[in-house]
Design an enzyme around this catalytic site. Structure first.
Site, PDB file in Angstrom:
ATOM      1  N   ARG C  51       0.882  -1.193   0.008  1.00 47.95           N
ATOM      2  CA  ARG C  51      -0.134  -0.038   0.038  1.00 47.95           C
ATOM      3  C   ARG C  51       0.851   1.289  -0.004  1.00 47.95           C
ATOM      4  O   ARG C  51       0.942   2.230  -0.866  1.00 47.95           O
ATOM      5  CB  ARG C  51      -0.858  -0.189   1.201  1.00 47.95           C
ATOM      6  CG  ARG C  51      -2.127   0.560   1.147  1.00 47.95           C
ATOM      7  CD  ARG C  51      -2.990   0.216   2.429  1.00 47.95           C
ATOM      8  NE  ARG C  51      -3.527  -1.022   2.449  1.00 47.95           N
ATOM      9  CZ  ARG C  51      -2.609  -2.037   2.979  1.00 47.95           C
ATOM     10  NH1 ARG C  51      -1.541  -1.698   3.468  1.00 47.95           N
ATOM     11  NH2 ARG C  51      -3.120  -3.259   2.891  1.00 47.95           N
ATOM     12  N   THR C  52       1.889   1.454   0.647  1.00 47.08           N
ATOM     13  CA  THR C  52       2.721   2.460   1.045  1.00 47.08           C
ATOM     14  C   THR C  52       3.651   2.740  -0.284  1.00 47.08           C
ATOM     15  O   THR C  52       3.680   3.598  -0.864  1.00 47.08           O
ATOM     16  CB  THR C  52       3.575   2.229   2.414  1.00 47.08           C
ATOM     17  OG1 THR C  52       2.681   2.221   3.327  1.00 47.08           O
ATOM     18  CG2 THR C  52       4.392   3.508   2.338  1.00 47.08           C
ATOM     19  N   LYS C  81      24.705 -12.533   1.223  1.00 44.98           N
ATOM     20  CA  LYS C  81      25.432 -11.438   0.430  1.00 44.98           C
ATOM     21  C   LYS C  81      25.505 -10.119   1.169  1.00 44.98           C
ATOM     22  O   LYS C  81      25.976  -9.220   0.788  1.00 44.98           O
ATOM     23  CB  LYS C  81      24.505 -11.104  -0.881  1.00 44.98           C
ATOM     24  CG  LYS C  81      24.602 -11.926  -2.013  1.00 44.98           C
ATOM     25  CD  LYS C  81      24.176 -11.061  -3.001  1.00 44.98           C
ATOM     26  CE  LYS C  81      24.337 -11.978  -4.377  1.00 44.98           C
ATOM     27  NZ  LYS C  81      23.883 -11.505  -5.581  1.00 44.98           N
ATOM     28  N   ARG C 102      11.676   1.830   3.378  1.00 40.80           N
ATOM     29  CA  ARG C 102      11.018   0.923   4.630  1.00 40.80           C
ATOM     30  C   ARG C 102      11.895  -0.119   5.136  1.00 40.80           C
ATOM     31  O   ARG C 102      12.280  -0.811   4.252  1.00 40.80           O
ATOM     32  CB  ARG C 102       9.414   0.356   3.861  1.00 40.80           C
ATOM     33  CG  ARG C 102       8.946  -0.835   4.769  1.00 40.80           C
ATOM     34  CD  ARG C 102       8.400  -0.357   6.010  1.00 40.80           C
ATOM     35  NE  ARG C 102       7.343   0.762   5.706  1.00 40.80           N
ATOM     36  CZ  ARG C 102       6.138   0.218   6.076  1.00 40.80           C
ATOM     37  NH1 ARG C 102       5.741  -0.802   6.660  1.00 40.80           N
ATOM     38  NH2 ARG C 102       4.932   1.136   5.763  1.00 40.80           N
ATOM     39  N   HIS C 130       7.345   7.044  10.921  1.00 39.12           N
ATOM     40  CA  HIS C 130       6.621   7.059   9.427  1.00 39.12           C
ATOM     41  C   HIS C 130       6.184   8.322   9.294  1.00 39.12           C
ATOM     42  O   HIS C 130       4.732   8.538   9.059  1.00 39.12           O
ATOM     43  CB  HIS C 130       5.612   5.925   9.778  1.00 39.12           C
ATOM     44  CG  HIS C 130       4.828   5.426   8.525  1.00 39.12           C
ATOM     45  ND1 HIS C 130       5.309   5.973   7.041  1.00 39.12           N
ATOM     46  CD2 HIS C 130       4.078   4.443   7.838  1.00 39.12           C
ATOM     47  CE1 HIS C 130       4.889   5.343   6.020  1.00 39.12           C
ATOM     48  NE2 HIS C 130       3.988   4.488   6.495  1.00 39.12           N
TER      49      HIS C 130
END
Lengths: 304, 304, 304
Positions: C51-52, C81, C102, C130
């Site tokens: 969504r974000t 890695k 994020r 956020h």
């Protein structure tokens, strides 16, 4: 002309609209068009289908539009963050101008259109439908055979689980003189819902078990993959490899007939690369390419 | 000038083309260019390599083109839906104008070009090659040292599994006065195919085990990561941490030498952030940025 | 006007800038703008938040920019890695013009800005912040209530793990006459850092356990989901379903109050679809849409 608000099942498509879309697809093949400049498509895939997703996304980009995408939409409805299809469709429909949705549940697309303010295209929902696949199949028949009436279509393989089979049968039911021959392992036969629909629409159909007998009679041989992921291990073993086209059986196919397949294929198709490149009866790669143009036409219809 | 139909291995690149690409990369760095407007690139990654993928995709976008992408191409060839690389390349090549492919199998890119109607770029195939990485490595040498002839290159770390090492060795083999020093744990030495190639191309090479002895002599110190994911646990334990550059060993590096690394690095590089930002010998972040411009030049060459 | 170099926490936003962004968001809603033509945004998501991510990406595309993206950035820092956030930010910042990140770790965004040459936007870091969510929350209050001062805000649900709660509290602390009522299960109360901040900024707050008592007094009811994925099974069982809004409790909400939710919601919201579409007090879908415009304004601010 009529304008669809969304596309969730084949039955929505009238004969007139089908030919309009075919005509537009023919044009888009030749002439670049940026009719969707400034528009944004969201592709929400709850199960992976890279081929279908890339086809839609390329279609959107070639019309001048843009794309946001997830291969991982299942996360929307995961145990952890649980969200309903309805909420997702509402929210994504607030950002984007159109939603293409692939879902693992039958009927998911219908649930989305009940609330979405933007057009939703069903790119496959469980054992439900896959109308753009059916439309590109029919478009391929139209281009390869030159007509969509008075043809004999053999549908071969997993007819129980294939939403492609359902969507294409519904679409063929709109035309005259269609004869369908279902060729399938006994445990994977076509469902009664399709048979009843065909009867209602005066489409003749029969069921056969011997592919070799059917090959010389069909104009279209529509092969499908045994969908291992949608059946029990036992059912898979019973059906795997039962119906296969190879260089030998290709000899039985009429010179002007065509072999189609929604792809990916596995062992049910076993041709040489040379045959695939040179034998015009093998049409499934052209069929895949047709998907690009038919999806451009559909996106333009819904969004234009 | 010659025009490549695809790029799958370093050997394809002539000296002339290499310098042409360097020149074009230099220009693209300074001057925006929209030469690929209307074109669509497909990035098919069968194993994740976000860095390489984002580099190619940004390159395409900065040239005015568009991108469709999957981080999850393995699904194409999964046990469930099994599809050959050839089929995938044919289908995606029908939608897009170019394919960038990363694959876990050696030789995957060659299989794709055998059938694809569109240019394919090998973005790494198993232990095979990674030609755009080699090209950006050489471009970095060219920009940092001012020449690509008469240089001594130390290659350090996992030389057995690194396709980067293979591709760069092949590329260096095209120039005069190159001396390569391989510095590696005994169980991770460079393969005979590379040694034979270098011998055939009159490139001097030697093998050393003491990095401290090599550092003061090399113009380029090309560090690599021990590729845990491509070896046994036992082999990994033997090699991990054996060759490390830190602030102490940096003192041994000549003032005009450069340290390169294809990135990501782990414990084999241990510098302070200050040194990474201010010591001009540490060149791997500029090297990564060079990748953007060299990939723009390659995309333009293949698609323009 | 001041210009931010990045956006990692709510505290960075001055009152003046907040209103400037609101004004610009209002304009962008009505008037198409291609101010970021030629710019490339990279979205790096170390944990999925479709969504974000789609909201940011659509915002960038609607401003004429382009996007490269990964849902799978965790691979950058995988055991195999291993790469530091700093290195990733440096490399991706060399390709793209802006990074939206994020991350599952508190403070990840701050580590990225320490090295990145390009603006970084924190799209959620662990239990940290956020800020664009907080900004879209406040923008929704501004549009729905008509002011951001002299309001009573009830924050309901998981206040311990919600970075949204932290970011919004910090933002509200910048305005006069704010009263916050925290309504939460005893094991999920708001942290001392937030309480101290509010005290320092003369924001009145209280803690309540009875939601029914709070509903008639609040101008804004800010619901949150119990974040199962951030707590023990036991804690989850204690809290699940404890605070729920349904058609019955909706009757307690004042006619001009608004119900907000950062979404996705699960059982803590249980309204009919009819109510969600027609009752103007239910504002969370408009809130989600506001996110698109506020993110356009932020991207333009940082990149324009």
């Amino acid at each position: 002309m009529e304008k669809l608000p969304y596309l969730v099942e084949s039955q929505q498509l009238s004969q007139e609209l089908i030919f309009e879309l075919f005509k537009r697809a023919d044009t888009l093949r030749k002439t670049p068009s940026r009719t969707l400049y400034g528009k944004v498509l969201a592709t929400l895939f709850y199960e992976p289908s890279t081929r279908t997703r890339l086809s839609f996304e390329t279609a959107m980009l070639r019309l001048g539009g843009q794309v946001v995408s997830t291969e991982n939409a299942k996360e929307f409805s995961s145990a952890v963050k649980g969200e309903s299809i309805e909420d997702t469709a509402r929210i994504v429909g607030a950002y984007a101008d159109c939603i293409v949705m692939r879902h693992y549940e039958d009927g998911a697309a219908k649930r989305a259109i009940a609330v979405s303010k933007k057009p939703v295209i069903n790119a496959g929902d469980g054992r439900g439908q896959h109308p753009t696949q059916a439309l590109l199949d029919l478009y391929t028949i139209y281009r390869e055979i030159g007509r969509v009436e008075n043809i004999t279509v053999a549908m071969v393989g997993d007819l129980a689980n294939g939403r492609t089979i359902r969507s294409l049968s519904y679409l063929l039911g709109k035309f005259k003189g269609i004869k369908i021959i279902f060729v399938c392992p006994q445990n994977l036969c076509v469902g009664n819902d399709i048979k009843e629909y065909l009867t209602r629409h005066n489409v003749k159909y029969s069921e056969e078990t011997d592919l070799a007998k059917v090959l010389p009679t069909a104009d279209i041989i529509y092969m499908t993959r045994i969908q291992k992921e949608r059946m029990s291990e036992e059912d898979y073993k019973k059906s795997k490899g039962k119906y296969t086209l190879n260089m030998e059986s290709l000899k039985l196919v009429k010179p002007n007939s065509r072999i189609l397949h929604p792809l990916p294929h596995v062992e049910e198709i076993d041709f040489t690369i040379e045959a695939e490149e040179n034998d015009k009866r093998i049409a499934y790669f052209r069929q895949a390419e047709n998907g690009l143009y038919i999806r451009m036409a559909i996106l333009e219809h819904l969004l234009g």
